[in-house]
Design an enzyme around this catalytic site. Structure first.
Site, PDB file in Angstrom:
ATOM      1  N   SER A  15       0.808  -1.228   0.000  1.00 57.55           N
ATOM      2  CA  SER A  15       0.000   0.000   0.000  1.00 57.55           C
ATOM      3  C   SER A  15       0.838   1.274   0.000  1.00 57.55           C
ATOM      4  CB  SER A  15      -0.939  -0.001   1.220  1.00 57.55           C
ATOM      5  OG  SER A  15      -0.260  -0.360   2.404  1.00 57.55           O
ATOM      6  N   GLY A  18      -0.003   3.558  -5.833  1.00 56.12           N
ATOM      7  CA  GLY A  18      -0.989   3.017  -6.747  1.00 56.12           C
ATOM      8  C   GLY A  18      -2.323   2.688  -6.118  1.00 56.12           C
ATOM      9  N   ILE A  19      -2.889   1.547  -6.527  1.00 56.88           N
ATOM     10  CA  ILE A  19      -4.194   1.125  -6.034  1.00 56.88           C
ATOM     11  C   ILE A  19      -4.165   0.903  -4.529  1.00 56.88           C
ATOM     12  CG2 ILE A  19      -5.880  -0.762  -6.095  1.00 56.88           C
ATOM     13  CD1 ILE A  19      -5.265  -1.063  -9.089  1.00 56.88           C
ATOM     14  N   GLY A  20      -3.087   0.306  -4.019  1.00 55.03           N
ATOM     15  CA  GLY A  20      -2.994   0.031  -2.588  1.00 55.03           C
ATOM     16  C   GLY A  20      -3.058   1.283  -1.743  1.00 55.03           C
ATOM     17  N   SER A 141      -7.867  -9.255 -10.884  1.00 53.57           N
ATOM     18  CA  SER A 141      -7.693  -8.504 -12.130  1.00 53.57           C
ATOM     19  C   SER A 141      -8.666  -9.035 -13.169  1.00 53.57           C
ATOM     20  CB  SER A 141      -6.259  -8.661 -12.645  1.00 53.57           C
ATOM     21  OG  SER A 141      -6.133  -8.216 -13.975  1.00 53.57           O
ATOM     22  N   TYR A 154       0.775 -14.830 -14.945  1.00 51.25           N
ATOM     23  CA  TYR A 154       0.081 -13.834 -14.123  1.00 51.25           C
ATOM     24  C   TYR A 154      -1.420 -14.119 -14.075  1.00 51.25           C
ATOM     25  CZ  TYR A 154      -2.071  -9.295 -13.017  1.00 51.25           C
ATOM     26  OH  TYR A 154      -2.844  -8.299 -12.482  1.00 51.25           O
TER      27      TYR A 154
END
Length: 264
Positions: A15, A18-20, A141, A154
């Site tokens: 975190s 970015g998204i975190g 994702s 991935y």
């Protein structure tokens, strides 16, 4: 809708950006006490300073740990042995030809993207169940459903997260604890910005413009026809972590802009 997470403790892995970081900010704005996780003291401390300036009065803690191994997860648990909210955001990605992807690479992706969540859920779910309330969210994702040919290793780990989340939701059924997955699509994250840095300098185009061009070239099924912002992804995660989302468990919630061409 007023989302109030006052009194709750949230751990968001990976975190520091970015998204975190956006998820951590959203949870802190909703009143949760947030544990920030990163692999270095410098990045984790910077993330804490950033959030403290953006969310005055936020209760923030840091936990330095690399979640690519069991020992790294153990190190994180020494900081966060009891939480109400677990957001499994840690993950790695990168294109690679299937023939050239060796066992070591597969194992690295599996340990980081899947086993980190397995280990944290195994350690932290019992406390949530005992309290009768908890939230676990896996950041998967759209690649979990739309497996990319250039990142099969991935995509497989992202699909595994959906199975893991669904199975855990059943495992803790009726306990007051929910387990869900959130599936972002192309997002204007720090990683995307780094990937587009040279192109921005060469063309003078904005990150948003390049994001839209990337989506239309590589994900033409997108309904919104642009990349999402990290805040848009975080909004879904914060809602799933709220008391208002108590009837949502075992779900795979897409924030992919409609990239996955499916009606279910």
């Amino acid at each position: 809708m007023n989302i109030d997470l006052t009194g709750k403790v949230a751990l968001v892995t990976a975190s520091t950006g970015g998204i975190g970081l956006a998820i951590a900010k959203g949870l802190a704005q909703s009143g949760a006490q947030v544990i920030l996780n990163g692999r270095s003291e410098a990045s984790t401390h910077k993330a804490k300073e950033t959030l403290a300036s953006r969310v005055p009065g936020a209760r923030l803690h840091t936990a330095i740990a690399d979640l690519s191994s069991a020992s790294g997860v153990d190190a994180l648990l020494s900081y966060a042995a009891d939480v109400d909210i677990l957001v499994n955001n840690a993950g790695i990605y990168g294109p690679q030809d299937f023939y050239a992807t060796d066992d070591e690479t597969w194992e690295k992706y599996w340990q980081t993207n899947v086993m980190s969540g397995v280990r944290l859920a195994r350690a932290l779910l019992p406390g949530m169940v005992k309290k009768g309330w908890g939230r676990v969210v896996f950041i998967s994702s759209e690649s979990a459903l739309n497996i990319p040919a250039d990142m099969i290793h991935y995509g497989v780990t992202k699909t595994a997260q959906l199975s893991l989340a669904r199975g855990l939701a059943k495992f803790v059924a009726g306990s007051g604890v929910t387990v869900n997955s959130v599936l972002p699509g192309p997002t204007l994250s720090d990683g995307f910005a780094a990937m587009m840095k040279d192109e921005m300098e060469k063309t003078g185009k904005s990150l948003e413009t390049l994001g839209k061009e990337f989506v239309m070239a590589n994900r033409p099924s997108s309904v919104i026809q642009r990349a999402a912002t990290v805040e848009e992804v975080a909004n879904m995660v914060v809602y799933v972590c709220s008391t208002q989302a108590s009837a949502t468990s075992g779900a795979s919630l897409r924030v992919d802009g409609g990239v996955v061409d499916d009606i279910v």
